[in-house]
Every structure is written in C-alpha cells, then in structure tokens.
Design a protein around this motif. Structure first.
Motif, PDB file in Angstrom:
ATOM      1  N   LEU A  80       0.831  -1.204   0.000  1.00 56.94           N
ATOM      2  CA  LEU A  80       0.000   0.000   0.000  1.00 56.94           C
ATOM      3  C   LEU A  80       0.866   1.255   0.000  1.00 56.94           C
ATOM      4  O   LEU A  80       0.627   2.189  -0.776  1.00 56.94           O
ATOM      5  N   VAL A  81       1.890   1.268   0.854  1.00 56.26           N
ATOM      6  CA  VAL A  81       2.796   2.418   0.916  1.00 56.26           C
ATOM      7  C   VAL A  81       3.484   2.605  -0.432  1.00 56.26           C
ATOM      8  O   VAL A  81       3.554   3.718  -0.964  1.00 56.26           O
ATOM      9  N   GLU A  82       3.965   1.520  -1.007  1.00 57.82           N
ATOM     10  CA  GLU A  82       4.643   1.598  -2.302  1.00 57.82           C
ATOM     11  C   GLU A  82       3.709   2.108  -3.395  1.00 57.82           C
ATOM     12  O   GLU A  82       4.078   2.965  -4.200  1.00 57.82           O
ATOM     13  N   GLN A  83       2.495   1.621  -3.398  1.00 53.04           N
ATOM     14  CA  GLN A  83       1.522   2.034  -4.411  1.00 53.04           C
ATOM     15  C   GLN A  83       1.206   3.529  -4.295  1.00 53.04           C
ATOM     16  O   GLN A  83       1.238   4.264  -5.278  1.00 53.04           O
ATOM     17  N   VAL A  84       0.921   3.989  -3.078  1.00 53.95           N
ATOM     18  CA  VAL A  84       0.545   5.394  -2.882  1.00 53.95           C
ATOM     19  C   VAL A  84       1.729   6.316  -3.179  1.00 53.95           C
ATOM     20  O   VAL A  84       1.577   7.334  -3.867  1.00 53.95           O
ATOM     21  N   THR A  99       0.713  15.695  -0.500  1.00 52.38           N
ATOM     22  CA  THR A  99      -0.422  15.048  -1.164  1.00 52.38           C
ATOM     23  C   THR A  99      -0.338  13.538  -1.024  1.00 52.38           C
ATOM     24  O   THR A  99      -1.334  12.869  -0.712  1.00 52.38           O
ATOM     25  N   LYS A 100       0.843  12.993  -1.224  1.00 48.59           N
ATOM     26  CA  LYS A 100       1.015  11.541  -1.105  1.00 48.59           C
ATOM     27  C   LYS A 100       0.769  11.073   0.329  1.00 48.59           C
ATOM     28  O   LYS A 100       0.141  10.025   0.552  1.00 48.59           O
ATOM     29  N   LEU A 101       1.241  11.836   1.299  1.00 49.29           N
ATOM     30  CA  LEU A 101       1.026  11.449   2.699  1.00 49.29           C
ATOM     31  C   LEU A 101      -0.454  11.520   3.075  1.00 49.29           C
ATOM     32  O   LEU A 101      -0.949  10.670   3.821  1.00 49.29           O
ATOM     33  N   LYS A 102      -1.171  12.519   2.549  1.00 51.29           N
ATOM     34  CA  LYS A 102      -2.612  12.599   2.804  1.00 51.29           C
ATOM     35  C   LYS A 102      -3.329  11.401   2.211  1.00 51.29           C
ATOM     36  O   LYS A 102      -4.232  10.825   2.822  1.00 51.29           O
ATOM     37  N   ARG A 103      -2.928  11.021   0.996  1.00 46.79           N
ATOM     38  CA  ARG A 103      -3.529   9.847   0.352  1.00 46.79           C
ATOM     39  C   ARG A 103      -3.218   8.578   1.139  1.00 46.79           C
ATOM     40  O   ARG A 103      -4.067   7.711   1.302  1.00 46.79           O
ATOM     41  N   LYS A 105      -2.578   8.333   4.318  1.00 42.55           N
ATOM     42  CA  LYS A 105      -3.375   8.363   5.550  1.00 42.55           C
ATOM     43  C   LYS A 105      -4.783   7.845   5.291  1.00 42.55           C
ATOM     44  O   LYS A 105      -5.301   7.002   6.032  1.00 42.55           O
ATOM     45  N   ALA A 106      -5.403   8.340   4.225  1.00 41.05           N
ATOM     46  CA  ALA A 106      -6.767   7.911   3.893  1.00 41.05           C
ATOM     47  C   ALA A 106      -6.815   6.416   3.604  1.00 41.05           C
ATOM     48  O   ALA A 106      -7.718   5.705   4.056  1.00 41.05           O
ATOM     49  N   GLU A 107      -5.839   5.916   2.854  1.00 38.53           N
ATOM     50  CA  GLU A 107      -5.799   4.486   2.511  1.00 38.53           C
ATOM     51  C   GLU A 107      -5.550   3.617   3.749  1.00 38.53           C
ATOM     52  O   GLU A 107      -6.171   2.565   3.905  1.00 38.53           O
ATOM     53  N   LEU A 108      -4.669   4.059   4.625  1.00 38.67           N
ATOM     54  CA  LEU A 108      -4.395   3.284   5.845  1.00 38.67           C
ATOM     55  C   LEU A 108      -5.640   3.184   6.718  1.00 38.67           C
ATOM     56  O   LEU A 108      -5.882   2.143   7.340  1.00 38.67           O
TER      57      LEU A 108
END
Length: 112
Positions: A80-84, A99-103, A105-108
């Motif tokens: 998941l981390v790699e994908q985001v 932006t990537k960190l916000k995404r 966070k939402a995915e986690l």
C-alpha cells in the motif's frame, strides 16, 4: 501573570501588583470552554483593563496523523505504501510529498 496595577513609577521604586482576577462559574465555563482573559497594556489609569473573550467549543477539527509501528507487519502495509508513494503527483516537491502522505493516511484508515 499580568500585572493589573502599578504606581507608574511615582516613587523611587516601581511597584506593580496583580490585583484583578477573572472568576467564572462552572456553567459559563462549560458553555464557553475556550474562553480567555487578556490584560491590555497600561493606559491613563493605574489599572490595566482586562478583556474577556468568550469562545464556544470549536469543532473536533482535523486530528493529526499518527503512525503506529504495529502497522508495519500487516501484509498489506508495504504494498500500500509503495503504491501510494509511487503514484505521480504534479507540483512542487513539498506539495507532492504532502499530497502523497494525505492519500496514504486515507488508505491506511480504510485498509488497516
């Protein structure tokens, strides 16, 4: 503490004291929990005016993101981390990172 009274240097020694206080009952404090009292600067009087600002409870607001170590062994964490983080984002380096960190966070929150 703010000094609410002074002799304004009228004698050889300058004297200043905290004489004024703010008191509030529990009901008022429960209704306006974010209130504050501020003492302004000295004016023409030997007492310093005080301004009380009543503020109601603010909304819950955004909670800061917290990383938990127990996520790392989860089988979906690394992919998941790699994908985001590999998803392209346009903008300055800082904007892309945020932006990537916000995404992430939402995915986690969804996956783990």
């Amino acid at each position: 503490p703010a000094l609410a009274w002074s002799n304004r240097g009228d004698s050889d020694q300058i004297s200043a004291r905290k004489l004024d206080i703010v008191s509030v009952n529990y009901s008022r404090l429960a209704t306006f929990p974010n209130s504050e009292a501020d003492f302004t600067g000295p004016g023409i009087s030997d007492h310093t005016p005080e301004i009380v600002t009543f503020r109601q409870k603010s909304g819950a607001g955004k909670k800061p993101f917290k990383f938990y170590n127990f996520w790392t062994p989860h089988e979906e964490f690394a992919p998941l981390v790699e994908q985001v983080l590999s998803t392209p984002v346009e903008g300055t380096p800082m904007f892309r990172l945020c932006t990537k960190l916000k995404r992430l966070k939402a995915e986690l929150k969804i996956v783990i």
